[in-house]
Scaffold this active site. Sequence first.
Site, PDB file in Angstrom:
ATOM      1  N   LYS A 268      -2.563  -2.030  -3.192  1.00 63.74           N
ATOM      2  CA  LYS A 268      -3.670  -0.190  -3.898  1.00 63.74           C
ATOM      3  C   LYS A 268      -2.044   0.900  -4.012  1.00 63.74           C
ATOM      4  O   LYS A 268      -0.889   0.456  -3.370  1.00 63.74           O
ATOM      5  CB  LYS A 268      -4.335  -0.232  -2.862  1.00 63.74           C
TER       6      LYS A 268
ATOM      7  N   ARG B 246     -11.098   9.665   1.531  1.00 62.77           N
ATOM      8  CA  ARG B 246     -10.983  10.158   3.396  1.00 62.77           C
ATOM      9  C   ARG B 246     -12.025  10.918   3.651  1.00 62.77           C
ATOM     10  O   ARG B 246     -12.499  11.402   5.151  1.00 62.77           O
ATOM     11  CB  ARG B 246      -9.414  10.944   3.688  1.00 62.77           C
TER      12      ARG B 246
ATOM     13  N   LYS C  92       0.897  -0.955  -0.206  1.00 63.90           N
ATOM     14  CA  LYS C  92       0.227   0.268  -0.344  1.00 63.90           C
ATOM     15  C   LYS C  92       0.950   1.113  -0.006  1.00 63.90           C
ATOM     16  O   LYS C  92       1.828   1.398   1.394  1.00 63.90           O
ATOM     17  CB  LYS C  92      -0.945  -0.323   0.965  1.00 63.90           C
TER      18      LYS C  92
HETATM   19  C1  PBG Z   1      -8.088   2.994   5.532  1.00 64.59           C
HETATM   20  C2  PBG Z   1      -7.541   3.226   4.261  1.00 64.59           C
HETATM   21  C3  PBG Z   1      -7.366   3.380   3.074  1.00 64.59           C
HETATM   22  C4  PBG Z   1      -7.685   3.623   1.810  1.00 64.59           C
HETATM   23  C5  PBG Z   1      -8.750   1.815   2.665  1.00 64.59           C
HETATM   24  N1  PBG Z   1      -8.429   1.708   3.341  1.00 64.59           N
HETATM   25  C6  PBG Z   1      -7.501   5.145   3.327  1.00 64.59           C
HETATM   26  C7  PBG Z   1      -6.215   5.673   4.151  1.00 64.59           C
HETATM   27  O1  PBG Z   1      -4.709   4.970   4.136  1.00 64.59           O
HETATM   28  O2  PBG Z   1      -5.883   6.663   4.075  1.00 64.59           O
HETATM   29  C8  PBG Z   1      -7.930   4.168   0.535  1.00 64.59           C
HETATM   30  C9  PBG Z   1      -9.078   3.302  -0.105  1.00 64.59           C
HETATM   31  C10 PBG Z   1      -9.145   4.682  -1.672  1.00 64.59           C
HETATM   32  O3  PBG Z   1      -9.295   5.462  -1.354  1.00 64.59           O
HETATM   33  O4  PBG Z   1     -10.608   3.807  -1.860  1.00 64.59           O
HETATM   34  N2  PBG Z   1      -6.638   2.524   6.055  1.00 64.59           N
HETATM   35 ZN    ZN Z   2      -6.227   3.978   7.978  1.00 68.02          ZN
END
Ligand code: PBG
Ligand code: ZN
Length: 325
Positions: free
Chosen positions: A248, A205, A195
């Site tokens: 991702k 967010r 990630k």
């Molecule tokens: C939480 C999380 C996030 C996403 C999935 N789980 C956001 C982040 O890391 O701030 C992002 C998914 C998206 O942008 O569609 N940790």
């Molecule tokens: Zn998170």
Amino acid sequence: MLNRSRRLRTSAAMRNLVAETDLRPRHLIQPHFVQPHPGSSEIASLPGIVRAGVEDTVRQAEKDLKRGLASVLLFGVPDAEAKNPDASYCRDQEGVIPQAVKALKQAFGSDLIVMTDVCLCGYTSHGHCGLVDGEGVVMNDQTLPLLAEMALRHAEAGADVVAPSDMMDGRVAAIRAMLDENGYTQASILSYAIKHAGAYYGPFRDAADSSPKFGDRKAYQMDPRNAREGLRDALLDVEEGADMLLVKPALPNLDIVWRLRQATLAPLCAYHVSSEFSSVKAADRLGWLDGDQLMHQHLLAIRRAGADMIVTYAGREALEKGWVS
Ligand code: PBG
Ligand code: ZN
């Protein structure tokens, strides 16, 4: 001419005969943002996606399931008052996600795969994915028991898959141990193995109200300059007991999806994240391109790179409009 590649492109039937990649409803996982109160509200930066109460979530999942969309990924959106520095709401048996999981399982049983996000950022008042010390540093080991307990709550409610997205080291092992000790040996772990930090999660967010109140996530999420770093981490997750791996964002990391496909035998998931979805939507609204066709091509490219399944906000629409069937 001996070789004429166009022979195999002459008709739709011929193109179908030689097509290498398939995109089917079974490959799609639909995200849901679940709030503790009834009703639903639109998310401006994620067109077509809503925050919904448990009842509305079940109703929507039912429509989707009838069309063949058989997997959901749930994100909890607690009220601002429920948030604190310790994310204590994530341990609540009556929390919004345990409630939603129970309701979905009661309604659809084993026909629907219910996955849950396991992370603290939607539950902490500071918006970081782990507990924070006096200097504002996200603490790794102190966060692990909380993540494990959160995952246990979801499994107790009936979740098929828990999906830790926090990026703490050792969380897969901690979650696996907690689930096994409590008899949830059948609950699977989909680890967000790779990630990247950065700008790709903005609309999410907004939806989850989970932006960090100070700093950024670069000390726990990965550096987009790196690929080997992620592959190494992903293999560790498998050793720790991850059943499936997630990468991702998806399109900027197709090289990594491809390399991870060669490096492991585990099922692979890619998350077509909020900015990937929303940027197509925005350009489509401006009339600059054909959003549906572009979205379809995004998802095909992700499959071609080696992802078995895709988390995408476009899942429902793809089935409703029939560009996936
Ligand atoms: C939480 C999380 C996030 C996403 C999935 N789980 C956001 C982040 O890391 O701030 C992002 C998914 C998206 O942008 O569609 N940790
Ligand atoms: Zn998170």
